[in-house]
Motif scaffolding. Structure first.
Motif, PDB file in Angstrom:
ATOM      1  N   LYS A 173      25.861  18.233  -3.309  1.00  0.00           N
ATOM      2  CA  LYS A 173      26.126  18.048  -4.731  1.00  0.00           C
ATOM      3  C   LYS A 173      25.625  19.254  -5.496  1.00  0.00           C
ATOM      4  N   GLY A 174      26.254  19.553  -6.620  1.00  0.00           N
ATOM      5  CA  GLY A 174      25.806  20.647  -7.467  1.00  0.00           C
ATOM      6  C   GLY A 174      26.971  21.495  -7.947  1.00  0.00           C
ATOM      7  N   VAL A 175      26.648  22.654  -8.509  1.00  0.00           N
ATOM      8  CA  VAL A 175      27.651  23.589  -9.013  1.00  0.00           C
ATOM      9  C   VAL A 175      27.833  24.679  -7.975  1.00  0.00           C
ATOM     10  N   ARG A 176      29.071  24.873  -7.539  1.00  0.00           N
ATOM     11  CA  ARG A 176      29.351  25.896  -6.521  1.00  0.00           C
ATOM     12  C   ARG A 176      30.583  26.687  -6.911  1.00  0.00           C
ATOM     13  N   TYR A 177      30.703  27.872  -6.302  1.00  0.00           N
ATOM     14  CA  TYR A 177      31.912  28.673  -6.500  1.00  0.00           C
ATOM     15  C   TYR A 177      33.058  27.995  -5.758  1.00  0.00           C
ATOM     16  N   THR A 178      34.277  28.121  -6.287  1.00  0.00           N
ATOM     17  CA  THR A 178      35.438  27.562  -5.610  1.00  0.00           C
ATOM     18  C   THR A 178      35.646  28.312  -4.301  1.00  0.00           C
ATOM     19  N   GLY A 179      35.756  27.574  -3.215  1.00  0.00           N
ATOM     20  CA  GLY A 179      35.943  28.181  -1.902  1.00  0.00           C
ATOM     21  C   GLY A 179      34.647  28.542  -1.211  1.00  0.00           C
ATOM     22  N   GLU A 180      33.497  28.259  -1.814  1.00  0.00           N
ATOM     23  CA  GLU A 180      32.207  28.581  -1.203  1.00  0.00           C
ATOM     24  C   GLU A 180      31.942  27.638  -0.032  1.00  0.00           C
ATOM     25  N   LYS A 225      21.997  24.243  -8.149  1.00  0.00           N
ATOM     26  CA  LYS A 225      22.557  24.849  -6.950  1.00  0.00           C
ATOM     27  C   LYS A 225      23.003  23.764  -5.984  1.00  0.00           C
ATOM     28  N   PRO A 226      23.981  24.057  -5.126  1.00  0.00           N
ATOM     29  CA  PRO A 226      24.448  23.043  -4.177  1.00  0.00           C
ATOM     30  C   PRO A 226      23.328  22.584  -3.256  1.00  0.00           C
ATOM     31  N   ASP A 227      23.200  21.276  -3.144  1.00  0.00           N
ATOM     32  CA  ASP A 227      22.160  20.674  -2.317  1.00  0.00           C
ATOM     33  C   ASP A 227      22.598  20.707  -0.855  1.00  0.00           C
ATOM     34  N   PRO A 228      21.769  21.196   0.073  1.00  0.00           N
ATOM     35  CA  PRO A 228      22.205  21.283   1.472  1.00  0.00           C
ATOM     36  C   PRO A 228      22.343  19.929   2.168  1.00  0.00           C
ATOM     37  N   TYR A 229      21.754  18.869   1.606  1.00  0.00           N
ATOM     38  CA  TYR A 229      21.813  17.562   2.261  1.00  0.00           C
ATOM     39  C   TYR A 229      22.988  16.725   1.776  1.00  0.00           C
ATOM     40  N   LYS A 230      23.244  16.719   0.483  1.00  0.00           N
ATOM     41  CA  LYS A 230      24.333  15.894  -0.060  1.00  0.00           C
ATOM     42  C   LYS A 230      25.514  16.717  -0.548  1.00  0.00           C
ATOM     43  N   LYS A 276      31.755  22.200 -25.970  1.00  0.00           N
ATOM     44  CA  LYS A 276      31.309  21.693 -27.270  1.00  0.00           C
ATOM     45  C   LYS A 276      31.499  22.821 -28.272  1.00  0.00           C
ATOM     46  N   GLY A 277      32.440  22.638 -29.155  1.00  0.00           N
ATOM     47  CA  GLY A 277      32.748  23.709 -30.103  1.00  0.00           C
ATOM     48  C   GLY A 277      33.516  24.821 -29.406  1.00  0.00           C
ATOM     49  N   LYS A 278      33.281  26.050 -29.832  1.00  0.00           N
ATOM     50  CA  LYS A 278      34.015  27.187 -29.270  1.00  0.00           C
ATOM     51  C   LYS A 278      33.247  27.875 -28.157  1.00  0.00           C
ATOM     52  N   ASN A 279      31.905  27.944 -28.276  1.00  0.00           N
ATOM     53  CA  ASN A 279      31.164  28.756 -27.324  1.00  0.00           C
ATOM     54  C   ASN A 279      29.921  28.091 -26.752  1.00  0.00           C
ATOM     55  N   ILE A 280      29.947  26.774 -26.600  1.00  0.00           N
ATOM     56  CA  ILE A 280      28.843  26.077 -25.931  1.00  0.00           C
ATOM     57  C   ILE A 280      29.438  25.165 -24.866  1.00  0.00           C
ATOM     58  N   VAL A 281      28.973  25.330 -23.634  1.00  0.00           N
ATOM     59  CA  VAL A 281      29.407  24.498 -22.519  1.00  0.00           C
ATOM     60  C   VAL A 281      28.282  23.515 -22.228  1.00  0.00           C
ATOM     61  N   VAL A 282      28.617  22.221 -22.142  1.00  0.00           N
ATOM     62  CA  VAL A 282      27.618  21.188 -21.899  1.00  0.00           C
ATOM     63  C   VAL A 282      27.792  20.662 -20.470  1.00  0.00           C
ATOM     64  N   PHE A 283      26.737  20.787 -19.671  1.00  0.00           N
ATOM     65  CA  PHE A 283      26.734  20.321 -18.290  1.00  0.00           C
ATOM     66  C   PHE A 283      25.969  19.011 -18.205  1.00  0.00           C
ATOM     67  N   THR A 284      26.545  18.036 -17.505  1.00  0.00           N
ATOM     68  CA  THR A 284      25.844  16.804 -17.169  1.00  0.00           C
ATOM     69  C   THR A 284      25.672  16.817 -15.657  1.00  0.00           C
ATOM     70  N   LEU A 285      24.444  17.092 -15.197  1.00  0.00           N
ATOM     71  CA  LEU A 285      24.222  17.366 -13.772  1.00  0.00           C
ATOM     72  C   LEU A 285      23.167  16.461 -13.140  1.00  0.00           C
ATOM     73  N   GLY A 286      23.037  15.229 -13.638  1.00  0.00           N
ATOM     74  CA  GLY A 286      22.121  14.298 -13.013  1.00  0.00           C
ATOM     75  C   GLY A 286      20.698  14.417 -13.495  1.00  0.00           C
ATOM     76  N   TYR A 287      20.426  15.305 -14.437  1.00  0.00           N
ATOM     77  CA  TYR A 287      19.098  15.370 -15.034  1.00  0.00           C
ATOM     78  C   TYR A 287      19.010  14.316 -16.131  1.00  0.00           C
ATOM     79  N   SER A 288      17.838  14.153 -16.727  1.00  0.00           N
ATOM     80  CA  SER A 288      17.672  13.151 -17.774  1.00  0.00           C
ATOM     81  C   SER A 288      18.299  13.575 -19.099  1.00  0.00           C
ATOM     82  N   HIS A 289      18.798  14.803 -19.157  1.00  0.00           N
ATOM     83  CA  HIS A 289      19.354  15.333 -20.394  1.00  0.00           C
ATOM     84  C   HIS A 289      20.564  16.211 -20.072  1.00  0.00           C
TER      85      HIS A 289
END
Length: 179
Positions: A160-167, A153-158, A97-110
């Protein structure tokens, strides 16, 4: 015992360094980076390479650290540092969003707005699930990537989440029904 402190640092063409007290300013084609230099450690230039030398064995613990910090600065101003993140999950995505704001949609209400510090660039692939964080300061790049990962963080059961590539993740088995 690590002997990383004795390894010479190759100095590419166009890279200059200046020692000012206990800080080293490294200038190169991509910009300037400062690195801390512990007391008792000196930098000596020998035939196109930089060598970290210690006065006595009391500085042995800081010898490798000093060499690594200067090497990271030299590599940063020549090639730069990158960290890659994957956003895994249905409906999870990232956008700029713009030049220096990253918007994450991660399953939260916002949606989560992540402001980028100065000196850090982010590239997002067209699928909006792969983020590349890049910059010249290794510590700052790693910290921004770690902060982005900590948003979900990556969920151990499903898995899902944000992880490093190759993690590699250990997937846990969910609970079973009572018999």
């Amino acid at each position: 015992m690590s002997r990383i402190g004795k390894k010479p640092i190759p100095m590419p063409a166009g890279v200059k360094y200046t020692v000012n007290g206990n800080t080293v300013l490294v200038e190169g084609p991509k910009g300037k980076v400062t690195a801390m230099l512990p007391g008792g450690i000196t930098l000596v230039q020998k035939d196109g390479t930089l060598v970290a030398e210690r006065q006595n064995d009391k500085q042995a613990a800081f010898h490798g650290l000093a060499r690594a910090l200067v090497f990271n600065a030299v590599t940063g101003v020549t090639t730069g540092w990158t960290k890659e993140l994957d956003v895994v999950g249905i409906g999870y995505r990232v956008e700029l969003k713009g030049k220096n704001i990253v918007v994450f949609t991660l399953g939260y209400s916002h949606p989560i707005e992540f402001p980028l510090p100065s000196g850090i660039e982010v590239a997002i692939d067209p699928k909006q699930t792969h983020v590349t964080v890049s910059g010249i300061d290794r510590q700052k790049v790693g910290q921004v990537a770690a902060d982005m990962r900590s948003l979900r963080k990556p969920d151990p059961y499903k898995n899902k989440g944000v992880r490093y590539t190759g993690e590699k993740l250990k997937k846990k088995v969910g609970k079973t029904g009572a018999k």
